[in-house]
Structures are given as structure tokens and as C-alpha cells.
Motif scaffolding. Structure first.
Motif, PDB file in Angstrom:
ATOM      1  N   VAL A   1      -3.152 -27.560   8.693  1.00 29.68           N
ATOM      2  CA  VAL A   1      -2.835 -27.844   7.288  1.00 29.68           C
ATOM      3  C   VAL A   1      -3.218 -26.636   6.440  1.00 29.68           C
ATOM      4  CG1 VAL A   1      -3.269 -29.351   5.329  1.00 29.68           C
ATOM      5  CG2 VAL A   1      -3.218 -30.296   7.639  1.00 29.68           C
ATOM      6  N   ASP A   2      -2.267 -26.150   5.615  1.00 32.38           N
ATOM      7  CA  ASP A   2      -2.541 -25.016   4.734  1.00 32.38           C
ATOM      8  C   ASP A   2      -3.647 -25.356   3.750  1.00 32.38           C
ATOM      9  OD1 ASP A   2      -0.568 -23.678   6.005  1.00 32.38           O
ATOM     10  OD2 ASP A   2       0.936 -23.906   4.419  1.00 32.38           O
ATOM     11  N   GLY A   3      -4.501 -24.355   3.475  1.00 33.50           N
ATOM     12  CA  GLY A   3      -5.541 -24.490   2.464  1.00 33.50           C
ATOM     13  C   GLY A   3      -5.153 -23.759   1.198  1.00 33.50           C
ATOM     14  N   THR A   4      -6.119 -23.662   0.260  1.00 33.98           N
ATOM     15  CA  THR A   4      -5.829 -22.983  -1.016  1.00 33.98           C
ATOM     16  C   THR A   4      -5.798 -21.471  -0.865  1.00 33.98           C
ATOM     17  OG1 THR A   4      -8.186 -23.041  -1.535  1.00 33.98           O
ATOM     18  CG2 THR A   4      -6.852 -24.874  -2.322  1.00 33.98           C
ATOM     19  N   THR A   5      -6.503 -20.925   0.159  1.00 33.76           N
ATOM     20  CA  THR A   5      -6.545 -19.454   0.349  1.00 33.76           C
ATOM     21  C   THR A   5      -5.915 -19.013   1.654  1.00 33.76           C
ATOM     22  OG1 THR A   5      -8.758 -19.625   1.327  1.00 33.76           O
ATOM     23  CG2 THR A   5      -8.629 -19.302  -1.055  1.00 33.76           C
ATOM     24  N   ASN A   6      -5.568 -19.952   2.532  1.00 38.78           N
ATOM     25  CA  ASN A   6      -4.962 -19.612   3.820  1.00 38.78           C
ATOM     26  C   ASN A   6      -3.655 -20.367   3.969  1.00 38.78           C
ATOM     27  OD1 ASN A   6      -7.292 -18.084   5.310  1.00 38.78           O
ATOM     28  ND2 ASN A   6      -8.259 -19.885   4.377  1.00 38.78           N
ATOM     29  N   LYS A   7      -2.560 -19.630   4.102  1.00 40.44           N
ATOM     30  CA  LYS A   7      -1.227 -20.208   4.207  1.00 40.44           C
ATOM     31  C   LYS A   7      -0.540 -19.677   5.469  1.00 40.44           C
ATOM     32  CE  LYS A   7      -1.371 -22.115   0.039  1.00 40.44           C
ATOM     33  NZ  LYS A   7      -1.315 -23.545  -0.208  1.00 40.44           N
ATOM     34  N   SER A   8       0.192 -20.550   6.125  1.00 42.88           N
ATOM     35  CA  SER A   8       1.029 -20.113   7.245  1.00 42.88           C
ATOM     36  C   SER A   8       2.439 -19.878   6.733  1.00 42.88           C
ATOM     37  CB  SER A   8       1.045 -21.196   8.332  1.00 42.88           C
ATOM     38  OG  SER A   8       1.549 -22.402   7.823  1.00 42.88           O
ATOM     39  N   TYR A   9       3.150 -18.929   7.329  1.00 45.63           N
ATOM     40  CA  TYR A   9       4.524 -18.698   6.916  1.00 45.63           C
ATOM     41  C   TYR A   9       5.373 -18.364   8.120  1.00 45.63           C
ATOM     42  CZ  TYR A   9       3.147 -13.690   6.926  1.00 45.63           C
ATOM     43  OH  TYR A   9       2.697 -12.460   7.265  1.00 45.63           O
ATOM     44  N   THR A  10       6.714 -18.529   7.943  1.00 50.70           N
ATOM     45  CA  THR A  10       7.649 -18.381   9.051  1.00 50.70           C
ATOM     46  C   THR A  10       8.078 -16.922   9.188  1.00 50.70           C
ATOM     47  OG1 THR A  10       9.542 -18.772   7.637  1.00 50.70           O
ATOM     48  CG2 THR A  10       8.489 -20.707   8.563  1.00 50.70           C
TER      49      THR A  10
ATOM     50  N   GLU B   1      10.214 -15.977   6.299  1.00 55.10           N
ATOM     51  CA  GLU B   1       9.456 -15.607   5.104  1.00 55.10           C
ATOM     52  C   GLU B   1       8.840 -14.215   5.251  1.00 55.10           C
ATOM     53  OE1 GLU B   1       8.004 -19.963   3.484  1.00 55.10           O
ATOM     54  OE2 GLU B   1       6.923 -19.027   5.164  1.00 55.10           O
TER      55      GLU B   1
END
Length: 753
Positions: A413-422, A425
């Protein structure tokens, strides 16, 4: 599906929606209600007073009509280049000599005629119908006569009043002494048919006899005693029974006699119940919880504490008696606290002459005379305090969960400071130039940034003022000289030379005789109590101040004829003179002029104000307005095309096709089913029917021990879903609020969590 509460979309779009389609308008619309009429294929809205057409399309012709009807001016700065060019070419008449000749011609030919006409003059014709007639001439032969209405509308004549005219045709010529001598108690009783009551009804007449001999009721006040039925009656226009009534049989709504039934007996007037050892009553009482209330008092009966004879119900379900404290035979307490407004019902057994079932649960606890062993892992039994504490420490629906050492990517699950992207993207990010910003084009620019050309120029206020000051060909108004309009010329030609603005006076002495109609034949016009008031009526002896001609006075001679100084009877000559005078006749002199207010306007004849003439003369011509409307429409179309193109171009490059949107959803044709199955695999649910015809607020106890729940509300009988005002009250309670109380079990609530 019904929605029983307001919906706040928080400024989000309502997409792919349609409003209600109706063949006929709604019966009782509320302000702001919208609908689509299938009868005329038109959108309508209700503003609280009238129905508005929301689908009106403005054509060039309709725009011209709206512009001509509007008194507001168009700001030149907002006009298109074509309209601005039209303003620079405003027409000013160059042939001043022609205008001067027209003005001179008008002044010489018509000025004298116009000066002789009073301001606001009209072409007045005095009406001649019934109600507008003048009083007939009195001449010299109608002295003392009165004006009498004839049998047909508008017929009037002067005449002499007769005994019949003043409503005394049936009056006998008797003296007051003769009349008093004829009024005897015997004559009055004979005329009435009964002996009247005395003292204004305080002393009635009393009679007695058999029931069948009662006289006919006439309202005489007679009191009658029936010797055979022993009943007392009073004549109040109908015979009303005042005493001796038969005792009725008692019912739920009637007070009366009762009979002795089973298990009852009466001795010397005392009603007694038998001593049955098995008699008891089951009673029910309903309570509405007050703020902070925990103690409740019974009002219909009592129970025996400690005998398991008191039970309580909430939301239609029986509750655990562990929450009850049996305070006394007429009082109990509920621990844990209840919400204000909650309705509870208690059911208890009131013992009359019996012994209740033994209540011996306390005998089986560890300290009782017959204890039951505690439960073990291999034997049923009572729960120990240790096991109860352990169970209370375990969350509802807890399982023996072991956390895995690793997770798949789709579980992160993405957090406020860590994001996953494709990868897509990542490619998009690599294509954005370093230092790129999110540029927003300003809403407006200063004039200096605009490049002018031959078709687009700024103008100054001085230039506009110069153009607006140029001469026009406007027609003359009440405040400015100019050409005479053709309508004014036609109006002027229709006014007679020397005409004035005649207003018929309305004060007392100048009023018309009221219409006689066909129902005032033989009546006379009588003055009222206030100035100017009058009405057709029949004269009484009081009105004429004299008795009939046959009446003689105390001197033994007949009344004398009326003179100009003494009251008396009207002579035949005066009656003839009066008959020759029209009803309501007065010494009327027609005034020299009338005010405009006396004129009755219609669709073809209206007064206009100077301001209205000025406003109409300043209107744009149809051709000029059409040109402006066409240009404005073209500019609007161009602006719309530009905005639509810009809207399409602003879509993200990776989500501007259906294929890209499908890829973002994992190319799953059953995406909704997949998500639903995943949710269903981890949820629990419960349902309950609600509604009792009284309550509007319901607390649904679901026991899921979580705030993360979902719920639905539907009609129990039809299955139709409804939206209502709802709130997660706490981890085990959902609160549902209705605008009005639902009927018994009208809705079914399902909670999932």
C-alpha cells in the motif's frame, strides 16, 4: 430507489445522468425541482411561483426581440470588431434643410390646433347605459314627488308614493289603544297553541300523563312527566329526556351497568373475586429513555424481584437480563447507559394468588449448594472468571494469524512519502524536461500586450463620446425636439380641435344615478348615512315621517298635505312631478374637462409615459440588432470550438483512449466482480427489520467491533433500495435517521464489515 436525505457531491461532476421524465407536470413541485416533459420534449424547472422553460433556444429573431425589450446598454468594450465598426458608422442626417422644412410645416399647420388641446386630452364620450343616466328634468309640475325606478333597466319617472310603495299595504288603520286591548293572555295562548314559559324561560309549565299523550314539541319549554314510563321530558323543539333514563350496558366507551361473571360474586352490594391459587397477570409497559435515565418505575402493576419474572426488549429484540437490576416490586434499573429517545418495553408477571416457578440459578455457581464444575478442554461446564477475562481480551472475529515473511507486490500500500509507479509512468517521467512547470495561462492581459491590426483597434473614451454625440434621426419626445412619429400624427388627427382632458367628477352631488336593473320596479332612491352613498329601496312610514292617509290624529282630522315648511302627505300633483324626474336625478353640469384617470384603456388604446417613449426611441433597429446578434453568435461558436479542443488536448497522454483506461484496470473484463469477490471473502454481515410507526432514529447493534463497515437500507415489501441519513455511531452501532417515522418493519438494514 428513494433517497430520503440530501446528497452533497462536494463539487464533483454528475456524469451520464438524466432527470425525471414526466408526461404531465408534477402535482406539487418544490422550488428548484427539475423535470423533462415527454409531452412537448422540453426541460422545465419550478422557481416556487411559476414553471420556467429551461430548454429555450435563442434564434437570431428571438435575440432581436430580447434586445428591443431590454433597457440596458451593451458595453462597447465587449462588442465584436464588426459591431464596433457599426458604431463608427452611425447615421447622421446631412440634409438639415429637409428637417427644417418638416419642422416648419408641422408648426404652421398643426401648432395652433395642438395649442388648443389641453394636456393629456382624450376623446371623451359620456356613457348612456343604465347606471350612467342623468336625473330626469323636474320641470315645474313635480314639486315634492320622488324618483321611482321602472320595471325595465334604465327606466325612471317622477311620481307620488302610495301606501304600497312604502311597504304598508297590509297595515290596518287602528289606534294604539285598540291594538293594546286586543293583546290578552288568552289570545296569545290561542295564537301560539301552548302556554308560554314565564320570566324569560325560568318558570316552565308542568304537565303529567301517559307517554303516548305528550303534545307535539314546539319549543315551548313545557316539562312533561310520563306516569307510565316514569320518564321526565322537556320541550326544546324536540322532546329531550331529562330524567328517568334506562341504565345502558357498560362498554369500552359507555358508562353503564355490568353483569357478574365467572369467578366473581356480589353480596350485600360488595363485589368479590374467588381465591384461585393459580391467578396471575402478564403486563407490558413502554418507556422512552430520557437524557441520562437509568431508573424506570412501573405504573400498571408490580412483580416479585428475584423470581425471574421481569424481562426487557429493545428494537423488537429480547435483551440479556444481566443488564437489569431489580430495585423493588415497582422499579428496576438498566446498566451500561441508553441513548436518549430509545424506546424499550418491559414484560413482567404480576402474581395475584400463586407461587412462581423457583429461580435457583444461584444454587449452581461455585459457592452454591449444587455447584456445576467449570468447563475444561474436554468437558462442558460453567465459564471460570479466568476464562472470561481471557475471552474479553480477544477481539471479535479474531483468528490464529501468522504473519508471512514476504509479500507480493500487489499487497503493498502506497504511503504519503513512498509511492509505487508503473513502467509507463517511468517512461512519461523521463519525457518531461528538467525544470518543467505546471503553467496556467492568465485569465486576462493588459492592453499593451495586444497586437492591433486593421480589423482590431482600441478606441478611447474621447472617441466614443464624440461618436455618441453625433446627431440622430430620432423622433420628438416630451424632453427633446425631433421628427413627429407617424403614430403621434395619427393620434393628433383623431383629437378634435380644442379638445380637453375631461374627468367626470366623483364627489357628492356629481354622481350618476345607480342602475335600476329589472328588480327595482317601484322603488325609490334613498340617501345613505355617508356623503355620496345611495341605494334603491322601499320607503317605510318612518322614511316619509307620516302615517297612512286614513290615519287620524288626536284632533280627529286627517294629516295635512306636505308643504315647503311642514311635513305631510304627498299630493297627487307632487307625485306626478316626482314620477317625471329620473331616478338619481341631480342638477348636473358637465365639467369642461376630464383627467386621464377617467379613461378606460384597452389593448388598442394605452397611455405611455415620456420615459417609455424615450426608451423605445433609443432601441436598436431590427436589422442592426440582427447584425449584432449574428456576430455575437459567430463569436460564441468560435469560442466554444476553441474551448472544446483545449479540453481534449488537456487529457493525460496515458489515459486519453479506452484501451489505456482498460490497461489501467488490469485488462480485467470482470473487474467489478473481482473486487466484489475479494471484499465478500473478508466480510461478515447481519440484517434486521426496522420501523414501528413512531421512532425516526434507530441504533442498529451489529457487534462487528469495527468502524469500517458498509450498509444498505431497502423496502422490506418491494426490495427497493433507499438512501437515508446514517452514521457510524461506534464500533458496534450504526445509527439510521429518517425524516418521518417508518411503519412497522417497513425497512430492512443490512450491515457488512
Amino acid at each position: 430507489m428513494q433517497i430520503l436525505t440530501n446528497i452533497d457531491l462536494a463539487k464533483n461532476e454528475l456524469q451520464n445522468a438524466r432527470i425525471q421524465n414526466l408526461a404531465v407536470d408534477p402535482a406539487s413541485p418544490v422550488p428548484g425541482q427539475l423535470w423533462y416533459s415527454t409531452a412537448d420534449n422540453t426541460f422545465y424547472g419550478w422557481n416556487g411561483t411559476i414553471k420556467l422553460n429551461l430548454g429555450q433556444v435563442l434564434t437570431g429573431a428571438s435575440i432581436v426581440t430580447l434586445i428591443n425589450a431590454c433597457a440596458s446598454l451593451i458595453d462597447d468594450d465587449n462588442l465584436s470588431a464588426n459591431v464596433a465598426d457599426a458604431l463608427t458608422k452611425r447615421h447622421s442626417h446631412s440634409n438639415l434643410a429637409v428637417l427644417n422644412a418638416m419642422e416648419v410645416a408641422f408648426t404652421n399647420a398643426l401648432k395652433t390646433k395642438l395649442d388648443g388641446i389641453a394636456t393629456n386630452a382624450n376623446n371623451y364620450s359620456h356613457p348612456t347605459g343604465d347606471g350612467n343616466l342623468h336625473v330626469p328634468a323636474t320641470g315645474t309640475t313635480n314639486n315634492g314627488k320622488v324618483l321611482k325606478a321602472g320595471a325595465t333597466a334604465g327606466s325612471l319617472s317622477w311620481g307620488t308614493l302610495t301606501k304600497t310603495d312604502v311597504g304598508l299595504s297590509a297595515v290596518e288603520n287602528k289606534s294604539s289603544a285598540t291594538i293594546r286591548g286586543e293583546i290578552t293572555s288568552s289570545n296569545v295562548t290561542t295564537a301560539l297553541g301552548f302556554t308560554p314559559v314565564k320570566d324569560g324561560g325560568n318558570t316552565p309549565e308542568f304537565r303529567e300523563g301517559v307517554e303516548s299523550a305528550k303534545p307535539v314539541a314546539t319549543g315551548s319549554g313545557l316539562v312533561y312527566f310520563s306516569t307510565d314510563t316514569k320518564k321526565i321530558w322537556k320541550d326544546t323543539e324536540v322532546w329531550t329526556q331529562m330524567g328517568g333514563q334506562d341504565l345502558p350496558i357498560a362498554s369500552a366507551t359507555t358508562l353503564g351497568g355490568v353483569k357478574v361473571g365467572a369467578n366473581l360474586s356480589i353480596t350485600d352490594g360488595v363485589l368479590s373475586a374467588n381465591d384461585n391459587p393459580s391467578s396471575f397477570l402478564i403486563r407490558q409497559e413502554l418507556f422512552t429513555v430520557g437524557l441520562g435515565q437509568g431508573t424506570f418505575n412501573l405504573t400498571k402493576g408490580s412483580y416479585k424481584p428475584g423470581t425471574n419474572s421481569l424481562f426487557w426488549y429493545m428494537f423488537g429484540q429480547k435483551q440479556d437480563n444481566e443488564a437489569l437490576i431489580e430495585s423493588s416490586a415497582t422499579s428496576f434499573q438498566i446498566t451500561g447507559g441508553l441513548d436518549e429517545g430509545t424506546e424499550i418495553m418491559v414484560e413482567y408477571i404480576e402474581v395475584l394468588n400463586s407461587h412462581p416457578f423457583p429461580y435457583h440459578a444461584s444454587e449452581h455457581i461455585s459457592t452454591g449448594v449444587d455447584p456445576i464444575p467449570n468447563a475444561t478442554t474436554f468437558q462442558n461446564g460453567l465459564m471460570s472468571p479466568t476464562d472470561k477475562s481471557k475471552l474479553d481480551g480477544v477481539a471479535a472475529n479474531a483468528n490464529n494469524y501468522s504473519h508471512p515473511s514476504t509479500h507480493s507486490a500487489d499487497m503493498i500500500v502506497d504511503g504519503t512519502t513512498n509511492k509505487s509507479y508503473t513502467a509507463t509512468e517511468k517512461t512519461k517521467l523521463a519525457g518531461i524536461a528538467t525544470g518543467a512547470n505546471n503553467y496556467t495561462h492568465p485569465a486576462n492581459h493588459p492592453p499593451s500586450i495586444i497586437t492591433q491590426d486593421a480589423s482590431n483597434r482600441f478606441v478611447t473614451d474621447t472617441e466614443k463620446a464624440t461618436w455618441n454625440a453625433k446627431a440622430s434621426t430620432a423622433v420628438a419626445t416630451t424632453g427633446a425636439d425631433g421628427l413627429m412619429a407617424s403614430t403621434d400624427k395619427v393620434k393628433l388627427d383623431g383629437i378634435a380641435t380644442g379638445a380637453n382632458n375631461y374627468v367626470h367628477p366623483t364627489s357628492d352631488g356629481s354622481l350618476h344615478v345607480p342602475a335600476t336593473g329589472t328588480t327595482n320596479n317601484g322603488k325609490v332612491l334613498k340617501a345613505g348615512a355617508t356623503a355620496g352613498s345611495s341605494a334603491w329601496g322601499t320607503l317605510s312610514a318612518t322614511d316619509v315621517g307620516a302615517a297612512p292617509s286614513g290615519h287620524v290624529g288626536t284632533g280627529g282630522t286627517a294629516h295635512a298635505d306636505v308643504t315647503t315648511t311642514t311635513d305631510g302627505f304627498m299630493t297627487a300633483a307632487d307625485k306626478t312631478k316626482l314620477d317625471g324626474i329620473a331616478t338619481g336625478a341631480n342638477a348636473y353640469t358637465h365639467p369642461a374637462n376630464h383627467p386621464p384617470s377617467i379613461i378606460t384603456q384597452d389593448a388598442s388604446n394605452r397611455f405611455v409615459t415620456d420615459a417609455e417613449k424615450t426608451a423605445w426611441n433609443a432601441k436598436e433597429t431590427p436589422s442592426g440588432a440582427q447584425s449584432k446578434a449574428d456576430t455575437a453568435l459567430a463569436n460564441a461558436n468560435s469560442y466554444t470550438d476553441t474551448k472544446v479542443a483545449a479540453l481534449v488536448d488537456s487529457s493525460p497522454g496515458t489515459l486519453d483512449t479506452l484501451n489505456e483506461l482498460a490497461a489501467a484496470l488490469g485488462d480485467d473484463p470482470n473487474f467489478s466482480t473481482t473486487i466484489t469477490n475479494m471484499v465478500a471473502a473478508r466480510t461478515k454481515k447481519g440484517s434486521v427489520n426496522i420501523g414501528d410507526g413512531t421512532a425516526t432514529v434507530f441504533n442498529i447493534a451489529h457487534g462487528l467491533a469495527t468502524l469500517d463497515i458498509s450498509w444498505t437500507v431497502r423496502e422490506t415489501s418491494t426490495g427497493d433500495m433507499v438512501l437515508v441519513d446514517s452514521k457510524v455511531f461506534d464500533a458496534n452501532t450504526l445509527r439510521i435517521t429518517f425524516p418521518s417515522a417508518p411503519t412497522l418493519n417497513q425497512y430492512r438494514v443490512t450491515v457488512v464489515g
